[in-house]
Design an enzyme around this catalytic site. Structure first.
Site, PDB file in Angstrom:
ATOM      1  N   GLU A  89     -40.133  16.618  69.129  1.00 17.74           N
ATOM      2  CA  GLU A  89     -39.779  17.695  68.205  1.00 17.74           C
ATOM      3  C   GLU A  89     -39.000  17.171  67.009  1.00 17.74           C
ATOM      4  O   GLU A  89     -38.445  17.952  66.231  1.00 17.74           O
ATOM      5  CB  GLU A  89     -38.960  18.767  68.952  1.00 17.74           C
TER       6      GLU A  89
ATOM      7  N   CYS B 237     -36.740  24.499  78.304  1.00 21.09           N
ATOM      8  CA  CYS B 237     -35.437  24.260  78.910  1.00 21.09           C
ATOM      9  C   CYS B 237     -34.931  22.856  78.554  1.00 21.09           C
ATOM     10  O   CYS B 237     -33.761  22.545  78.773  1.00 21.09           O
ATOM     11  CB  CYS B 237     -35.486  24.453  80.415  1.00 21.09           C
ATOM     12  N   HIS B 238     -35.818  22.019  77.980  1.00 19.00           N
ATOM     13  CA  HIS B 238     -35.365  20.693  77.535  1.00 19.00           C
ATOM     14  C   HIS B 238     -34.445  20.809  76.321  1.00 19.00           C
ATOM     15  O   HIS B 238     -33.808  19.843  75.935  1.00 19.00           O
ATOM     16  CB  HIS B 238     -36.561  19.793  77.208  1.00 19.00           C
TER      17      HIS B 238
ATOM     18  N   TYR C 199     -25.382  24.261  77.804  1.00 19.38           N
ATOM     19  CA  TYR C 199     -25.480  25.249  78.887  1.00 19.38           C
ATOM     20  C   TYR C 199     -24.489  26.395  78.676  1.00 19.38           C
ATOM     21  O   TYR C 199     -24.812  27.562  78.882  1.00 19.38           O
ATOM     22  CB  TYR C 199     -25.178  24.588  80.241  1.00 19.38           C
TER      23      TYR C 199
ATOM     24  N   ASN D  25     -36.854  26.336  86.355  1.00 20.66           N
ATOM     25  CA  ASN D  25     -37.844  26.817  85.384  1.00 20.66           C
ATOM     26  C   ASN D  25     -39.249  26.450  85.858  1.00 20.66           C
ATOM     27  O   ASN D  25     -39.587  25.276  85.940  1.00 20.66           O
ATOM     28  CB  ASN D  25     -37.568  26.157  84.014  1.00 20.66           C
TER      29      ASN D  25
END
Lengths: 268, 207
Positions: free
Chosen positions: A200, A173-174, A142, A165
């Site tokens: 991912e 945003c993950h 962050y 979001n």
């Protein structure tokens, strides 16, 4: 009837036939979306299978406006109407171009998706647009995002902006984790965040083990550059050359400079 | 004729059914606006405004009233008001604009003229006739123009036209007939004019 009269009559018939033929214009293609958009009736949603389970995706003429969990359509449409003040109606599938872009994006390819972020504050928009820049398979804290958007003191505000979001997963945003390196919260909960990262190619447990061991940065003793551990440059460092640092200060004190790709600190 | 299912759907779910109104009537309404004002961009704006006003009006009607609505004439009526209001607002500005842009607007910009070169002759002739007629219609005085368009292009019944124009049946019939007579006269003049120019141009080979 003489010749002249006959001709007049034929002319008149031709005229009326000509008038009949003036009917049947096609409306310009843009007219329907323009009207529905103006009336706030353009918003549609469709189901989407994703690595974190079934989702619902809402869009309108400006782009994708919301992503929600797929289990409860009533909650999704009600929440949407509450938040954006527009009714939402189902459609079995998105327009081809949008469906294609989303499929490509979820498959890890580059694809431009338009978003409707009109209901957000300037700060929230800046936060989300920055989050889009984080490459697939990498995470950033962050505090990094706050610094990148020029608001280094606004770490908590960045956290709440990401928590609001409207389009999770599509705006990733993950990929923002806690500043201590733990995975942390997510709009859809911690488990979904882990699943999204795993999809991912990241190993969430590994990320957290590293964080708990106090490792914040990976560096190479040949390049003397330090990175976030998931930076694509850091992942290329071979085991014999891998150095770890617990802080930015420690890395710089050891004579290492920050990577210009993942920017763990502003390179001086 | 089968009863139009749209008013019933609108009465129960205005937001859900309204798209169907635009889909069902968008082309006709655009065409109507185009005949009325003679300009494609204006026509598009008139059609859009018409649907937006229609939606807002429906929001204020009670369901029983919506159910009884004859949508087509009602939409034409709104379109006429939209077109009239625009014409009223624009009148002062259009005069200098037209003077400056002489020759730029009108028929030369119509797609009919643009792609005429690619069409077979019979189609060209019909397209030309259509373009000329459209202009003659657009040049009719307002009160006859709307009546003629609704009767002979949109092909509404006289009672429907009376409802759309909010005029007595007799007035509507008279205006349609006078309008057509004016149109015939204009058409006749146009043809005479054409024959004259044709006569002079046949001396030189085509192209």
């Amino acid at each position: 009837m003489d010749h002249r009269q006959q001709r007049l009559l034929a002319d008149a018939r031709r005229l009326v036939r000509g008038l009949h033929e003036l009917a049947g214009e096609e409306a310009p293609a843009g007219i329907l979306p323009a009207i529905l958009g103006e009336l706030g009736l353009a918003d549609r949603y469709f189901p989407l299978d994703s690595p974190i389970g079934p989702l619902l995706v809402a869009y309108n003429e400006h782009g994708v406006a919301a992503v929600g969990r797929g289990e409860d359509t009533a909650a999704f449409t009600e929440g949407y109407a509450r938040r954006f003040g527009r009714p939402l109606r189902p459609t079995p599938a998105p327009p081809a171009a949008l469906g294609h872009a989303i499929a490509r994006r979820l498959a890890g390819e580059r694809a431009e998706i338009r978003f409707d972020l009109r209901g957000l504050s300037e700060f929230e928009r800046a936060t989300l647009l920055k989050a889009i820049e984080i490459p697939r398979g990498e995470v950033r804290p962050y505090a990094w995002l706050a610094r990148e958007i020029g608001r280094p003191g606004a770490v908590r505000a960045v956290g709440s902006a990401l928590g609001r979001n409207p389009v999770p997963l599509l705006i990733p945003c993950h990929r923002i984790v806690r500043s201590d390196g733990l995975i942390g919260d997510y709009v859809f909960g911690n488990a979904a965040k882990r699943a999204a990262l795993a999809a991912e190619g990241l190993v969430p447990d590994e990320i957290e083990t590293r964080a708990r061991a106090g490792v914040r940065f990976h560096a190479s003793d040949t390049t003397r550059i330090y990175c976030f551990p998931t930076c694509r440059n850091a992942r290329r460092i071979t085991a014999p050359h891998l150095i770890t640092f617990a802080s930015d200060r420690a890395a710089q004190a050891a004579g290492y400079r920050p990577c210009k790709v993942c920017r763990p600190a502003i390179a001086s | 004729m089968a009863r139009d299912p749209l008013p019933g759907a609108l009465a129960t779910d205005l937001d859900g059914a309204f798209e169907g109104v635009v889909v069902a009537h968008g082309g006709r309404l655009y065409g109507f606006a185009l005949r009325l004002c003679g300009d494609r961009r204006d026509a598009e704006e008139i059609a859009q405004d018409t649907f937006i006003r229609a939606y807002r009006a429906l929001g204020g009607y009670d369901p029983a009233r919506i159910r009884e609505l004859a949508l087509r004439p009602w939409l034409y009526q709104i379109a006429l008001n939209v077109a009239r209001n625009r014409a009223r607002k624009r009148r002062p500005a259009t005069i200098p604009l037209d003077a400056n842009g002489a020759g730029a607007g009108g028929l030369s910009e119509s797609p009919l003229a643009d792609d005429a070169a690619q069409r077979p002759e019979a189609t060209i002739e019909r397209a030309e006739m259509g373009a000329i007629l459209a202009r003659l219609v657009a040049d009719l005085p307002q009160r006859y123009r709307a009546a003629v368009i609704l009767r002979h292009i949109e092909r509404l019944t006289y009672p429907e036209i009376a409802a759309a124009l909010d005029q007595p049946l007799g007035t509507v019939k008279a205006n349609v007939h006078r309008g057509v007579r004016l149109l015939r006269a204009a058409w006749h003049d146009q043809q005479l004019h054409e024959r004259e120019t044709d006569g002079s141009s046949t001396a030189t080979p085509a192209r």
